[in-house]
Motif scaffolding. Sequence first.
Motif, PDB file in Angstrom:
ATOM      1  N   UNK A  12      46.051  48.575  42.578  1.00 51.43           N
ATOM      2  CA  UNK A  12      47.178  47.645  42.628  1.00 51.43           C
ATOM      3  C   UNK A  12      48.012  47.802  41.365  1.00 51.43           C
ATOM      4  N   UNK A  13      49.306  47.628  41.530  1.00 51.44           N
ATOM      5  CA  UNK A  13      50.252  47.529  40.404  1.00 51.44           C
ATOM      6  C   UNK A  13      51.126  46.327  40.701  1.00 51.44           C
ATOM      7  N   UNK A  14      51.326  45.431  39.708  1.00 52.84           N
ATOM      8  CA  UNK A  14      52.212  44.302  39.956  1.00 52.84           C
ATOM      9  C   UNK A  14      53.013  43.970  38.706  1.00 52.84           C
ATOM     10  N   UNK A  19      45.227  41.124  44.121  1.00 51.96           N
ATOM     11  CA  UNK A  19      44.602  41.738  42.949  1.00 51.96           C
ATOM     12  C   UNK A  19      43.082  41.664  43.054  1.00 51.96           C
ATOM     13  N   UNK A  20      42.580  40.528  43.537  1.00 53.41           N
ATOM     14  CA  UNK A  20      41.137  40.367  43.673  1.00 53.41           C
ATOM     15  C   UNK A  20      40.522  41.302  44.696  1.00 53.41           C
ATOM     16  N   UNK A  21      41.336  41.773  45.654  1.00 51.72           N
ATOM     17  CA  UNK A  21      40.836  42.702  46.678  1.00 51.72           C
ATOM     18  C   UNK A  21      41.039  44.164  46.285  1.00 51.72           C
ATOM     19  N   UNK A  56      41.090  38.364  35.111  1.00 51.99           N
ATOM     20  CA  UNK A  56      40.610  37.071  35.585  1.00 51.99           C
ATOM     21  C   UNK A  56      40.108  37.154  37.022  1.00 51.99           C
ATOM     22  N   UNK A  57      40.674  38.076  37.799  1.00 53.24           N
ATOM     23  CA  UNK A  57      40.220  38.304  39.181  1.00 53.24           C
ATOM     24  C   UNK A  57      38.985  39.191  39.226  1.00 53.24           C
ATOM     25  N   UNK A  58      38.530  39.655  38.065  1.00 54.06           N
ATOM     26  CA  UNK A  58      37.399  40.575  38.017  1.00 54.06           C
ATOM     27  C   UNK A  58      37.787  42.019  38.214  1.00 54.06           C
ATOM     28  N   UNK A  59      39.091  42.289  38.276  1.00 51.89           N
ATOM     29  CA  UNK A  59      39.590  43.633  38.555  1.00 51.89           C
ATOM     30  C   UNK A  59      39.816  44.390  37.249  1.00 51.89           C
ATOM     31  N   UNK A  60      39.112  45.481  37.025  1.00 47.57           N
ATOM     32  CA  UNK A  60      39.294  46.239  35.782  1.00 47.57           C
ATOM     33  C   UNK A  60      40.667  46.900  35.744  1.00 47.57           C
TER      34      UNK A  60
END
Length: 352
Positions: free
Chosen positions: A187-189, A251-253, A276-280
């Motif tokens: 993901x990119x945001x 982001x979390x997915x 915060x979503x646990x996404x590195x």
Amino acid sequence: MTRVVLIANAREPIAEPFPGGLESMCWNLAKGLRRHGIEVELYAGPGSDPALDVHILPVREHVLSRAARGDVSMPPEDFVIEHFAYQDLMVSLRGRTDIDVVHNNSLHYLPLAMAPSIGTPMVTTLHTPPTPWLEPTIRHLSDPRARFVAVSRRTATVWREVVRSSTIYNGVDTERWAAGPGGNALVWFGRMVPEKAPHRAIEIARAAGRELVLAGPRSDRRYFDEHVRPHLGGSVSYAGHLSTYELSGLVGRSVACLVTSQWDEPFGLVVAEAMSCGTPVVVFDRGGMAEIVREGGGEVVADDDRAAAAAVDRVVGTDRATVREIAVRRFSIDRMVRDYVDVYTAMSGGGR
């Protein structure tokens, strides 16, 4: 400590979806301070969240003669309007005895220039590197009550020639940016602008052999149409400008987050939000972002697409619970609010 005047940016609303990190910080800080029992008088631009009980900055058009408009030195009209909005605000604060501290987040020189005249101590958060307007104002400021806070140690360092500042990291709502299960796609945001470089995220994802989902406002339509839109389809998709709830879910997915900024980010809010979503995260070594990622939130790489693609494979196996724990401990709103309350209390002499 009873009442704080919080000055935000007159040009952008303090409302979701947030235009940038400054607006997110002001929104969260106002809500967090009120939860701590502090009265907040928030001044922000038109369109701000009415739930915050915002005092809209008096942004109004000023009548200019044809001669004034035709002058070769005429600045952009938005500049004139913004100048008088802050001037009117600062004049209205003079002599107020019910205010303990003014917290300036405006990025504009005028609140600082007029700070000595209002009779209330002011703390200014440095959200950007030095600018041509703000730097000379701070250099010439002769108010011993003034205090400065930078959003990262890196930002404090680049301002050090001008002013000394403490560091308080911006806060993330770790309940709204909740832990997610991960997934397979990257993901990119952020804002779709050249300096954020989503086009490089596309190249990195392709080199890593991963699908990529892009999200964020098309702030620069020409850039989006020329450098992003032609690559959409197949393994690259665009989810649009999402609400916080929708974005945190996306982001979390995701298996990892790419942050490809081409300028020295003073803080890098998207990094803390992803963690915060646990996404590195995989980030270029620009500005304050390396500070955010340290302790195991991902990898910092040289400004190189191949290095970033190689880092993707390394961060995929990162323990998501550990990534989130780092974010909650270091970047929660409660932590940010407590840090600012400590600054306010010291400036106001411990309250009444």
